[in-house]
Design a protein around this motif. Structure first.
Motif, PDB file in Angstrom:
ATOM      1  N   LYS A  39       0.837  -1.171   0.141  1.00 48.34           N
ATOM      2  CA  LYS A  39      -0.175  -0.076  -0.022  1.00 48.34           C
ATOM      3  C   LYS A  39       0.917   1.306   0.058  1.00 48.34           C
ATOM      4  CE  LYS A  39      -4.127   0.759   2.467  1.00 48.34           C
ATOM      5  NZ  LYS A  39      -5.160   0.484   3.597  1.00 48.34           N
ATOM      6  N   ARG A  40       1.916   1.390   0.901  1.00 47.52           N
ATOM      7  CA  ARG A  40       2.908   2.533   0.862  1.00 47.52           C
ATOM      8  C   ARG A  40       3.550   2.558  -0.433  1.00 47.52           C
ATOM      9  NH1 ARG A  40       5.504   0.750   4.945  1.00 47.52           N
ATOM     10  NH2 ARG A  40       7.089  -0.042   3.827  1.00 47.52           N
ATOM     11  N   HIS A  41       3.972   1.556  -1.181  1.00 49.36           N
ATOM     12  CA  HIS A  41       4.461   1.623  -2.580  1.00 49.36           C
ATOM     13  C   HIS A  41       3.406   2.266  -3.469  1.00 49.36           C
ATOM     14  CE1 HIS A  41       7.936  -1.139  -1.327  1.00 49.36           C
ATOM     15  NE2 HIS A  41       8.431   0.230  -1.256  1.00 49.36           N
ATOM     16  N   LEU A  42       2.326   1.869  -3.420  1.00 44.58           N
ATOM     17  CA  LEU A  42       1.293   2.542  -4.393  1.00 44.58           C
ATOM     18  C   LEU A  42       0.885   3.890  -3.871  1.00 44.58           C
ATOM     19  CD1 LEU A  42      -1.306  -0.910  -4.155  1.00 44.58           C
ATOM     20  CD2 LEU A  42       0.386  -0.098  -6.226  1.00 44.58           C
ATOM     21  N   ILE A  43       0.781   4.120  -2.676  1.00 39.35           N
ATOM     22  CA  ILE A  43       0.683   5.770  -2.299  1.00 39.35           C
ATOM     23  C   ILE A  43       1.680   6.543  -2.949  1.00 39.35           C
ATOM     24  CG2 ILE A  43      -0.006   7.082  -0.589  1.00 39.35           C
ATOM     25  CD1 ILE A  43      -1.336   4.798   1.046  1.00 39.35           C
ATOM     26  N   GLU A  44       2.918   5.931  -2.792  1.00 43.19           N
ATOM     27  CA  GLU A  44       3.981   6.855  -3.435  1.00 43.19           C
ATOM     28  C   GLU A  44       3.738   7.096  -4.830  1.00 43.19           C
ATOM     29  OE1 GLU A  44       7.337   4.717  -2.122  1.00 43.19           O
ATOM     30  OE2 GLU A  44       7.122   5.240  -0.055  1.00 43.19           O
ATOM     31  N   ARG A  45       2.914   6.373  -5.541  1.00 43.36           N
ATOM     32  CA  ARG A  45       2.729   6.679  -6.922  1.00 43.36           C
ATOM     33  C   ARG A  45       2.173   7.734  -7.248  1.00 43.36           C
ATOM     34  NH1 ARG A  45       1.397   1.291 -10.267  1.00 43.36           N
ATOM     35  NH2 ARG A  45       2.883   0.166  -9.705  1.00 43.36           N
ATOM     36  N   GLY A  46       1.501   8.595  -6.346  1.00 44.35           N
ATOM     37  CA  GLY A  46       1.096   9.865  -6.273  1.00 44.35           C
ATOM     38  C   GLY A  46      -0.451   9.824  -7.014  1.00 44.35           C
ATOM     39  N   GLY A  47      -0.921  10.848  -7.537  1.00 47.40           N
ATOM     40  CA  GLY A  47      -2.184  11.009  -7.852  1.00 47.40           C
ATOM     41  C   GLY A  47      -3.479  10.470  -6.926  1.00 47.40           C
ATOM     42  N   ASN A  48      -4.290   9.787  -7.354  1.00 42.20           N
ATOM     43  CA  ASN A  48      -5.419   9.488  -6.487  1.00 42.20           C
ATOM     44  C   ASN A  48      -4.985   8.157  -5.659  1.00 42.20           C
ATOM     45  OD1 ASN A  48      -7.272  11.549  -6.806  1.00 42.20           O
ATOM     46  ND2 ASN A  48      -8.079  11.004  -8.487  1.00 42.20           N
ATOM     47  N   TRP A  49      -3.711   7.837  -5.808  1.00 45.45           N
ATOM     48  CA  TRP A  49      -3.386   6.373  -5.138  1.00 45.45           C
ATOM     49  C   TRP A  49      -3.491   6.658  -3.670  1.00 45.45           C
ATOM     50  CZ3 TRP A  49      -3.027   1.554  -6.959  1.00 45.45           C
ATOM     51  CH2 TRP A  49      -3.170   1.371  -8.134  1.00 45.45           C
ATOM     52  N   ASP A  50      -3.516   7.800  -3.146  1.00 42.67           N
ATOM     53  CA  ASP A  50      -3.546   8.174  -1.732  1.00 42.67           C
ATOM     54  C   ASP A  50      -4.974   7.902  -1.043  1.00 42.67           C
ATOM     55  OD1 ASP A  50      -5.195  10.269  -2.679  1.00 42.67           O
ATOM     56  OD2 ASP A  50      -3.917  11.888  -1.789  1.00 42.67           O
ATOM     57  N   LEU A  51      -6.026   7.639  -2.157  1.00 40.60           N
ATOM     58  CA  LEU A  51      -7.126   7.198  -1.717  1.00 40.60           C
ATOM     59  C   LEU A  51      -6.871   5.787  -0.743  1.00 40.60           C
ATOM     60  CD1 LEU A  51      -9.427   7.437  -4.779  1.00 40.60           C
ATOM     61  CD2 LEU A  51      -9.897   8.495  -2.574  1.00 40.60           C
TER      62      LEU A  51
END
Lengths: 81, 150
Positions: free
Chosen positions: A33-45
């Motif tokens: 999850k942490r790596h996906l959120i680091e992709r930026g955009g709406n991944w912080d959802l």
């Protein structure tokens, strides 16, 4: 490689229904999850506590162990029936 | 145990008959049919679109039915859930259970529906005059499922 599936409003807001994630030793759902959120955009959802996760099609949580070849899915609370 | 996730509609009489044909020593059949409501708290709803997680949906419904079987002595179980676009007032879900006695059949049918609502990976998107919106999960559904635990 880990396959990531996204559903409902998460799928729409991130703009993808399926993403291949290169496995590099992540231990738990929280790591992926942490790596996906680091992709930026709406991944912080994915940071929202409301978002549910399934590992290999079974409801899991942040501490669930992940392995190369697993299937992960992120989605909002279900509304069938 | 018969589980089906399908786009097309189902016929209640056919499903009931299938339960009856295999209800060997059972004395009770309970069926539940869910319909798409034509309103929500704000607007008239013309149709809904059901998204699901293929594979996990079937797995989840199987596991809910297995839990019901562990809890009550049941004969047949049939669960149908539709996906895709469904117009208001159409049938969306069917749960049918047979058992030796009525209490088990009533309770098991409700147990299956309560858990389907909170665990099976389906998501509804409503079409209204004001546009489309994802349906939000209800706290009352969560409470209904929780009452079976403990």
């Amino acid at each position: 490689m880990i396959q990531i599936f996204l559903f409902a409003n998460i799928r729409e807001k991130i703009g993808a229904d399926r993403v291949n994630f290169e496995y590099s030793g992540e231990q738990t759902v929280a790591d992926v999850k942490r790596h996906l959120i680091e992709r930026g955009g709406n991944w912080d959802l994915l940071a929202s506590e409301e978002v549910l996760v399934a590992v290999n099609q079974t409801i899991s949580d942040h501490n669930t162990q992940v392995n190369d070849g697993d299937e992960l899915a992120f989605f909002p609370p279900v509304t069938g029936g | 145990m018969m589980i089906s996730v399908q786009q097309h509609d189902f016929d209640h009489a056919t499903e009931y008959q299938a339960l009856r044909d295999s209800a060997d020593n059972d004395g009770a059949i309970v069926t539940f049919t869910g319909l798409v409501r034509d309103f929500n708290c704000h607007n008239a709803v013309s149709s809904i679109k059901l998204e699901h997680y293929p594979g996990m949906t079937e797995k989840s419904l199987m596991s809910i039915c297995s839990l019901a079987r562990e809890r009550w002595e049941l004969g047949q179980i049939r669960v149908i859930h539709r996906v895709g676009v469904i117009d208001a007032k159409e049938q969306i879900v069917f749960v049918g259970v047979s058992s030796t006695h009525r209490a088990a059949a009533f309770e098991a049918a409700q147990f299956i529906m309560d858990h389907l609502k909170t665990q099976a990976p389906f998501w509804k998107k409503e079409s209204t005059a004001n546009g489309v919106n994802w349906v939000e999960a209800k706290e009352s559904d969560e409470q209904a499922a929780n009452k079976w635990s403990g």
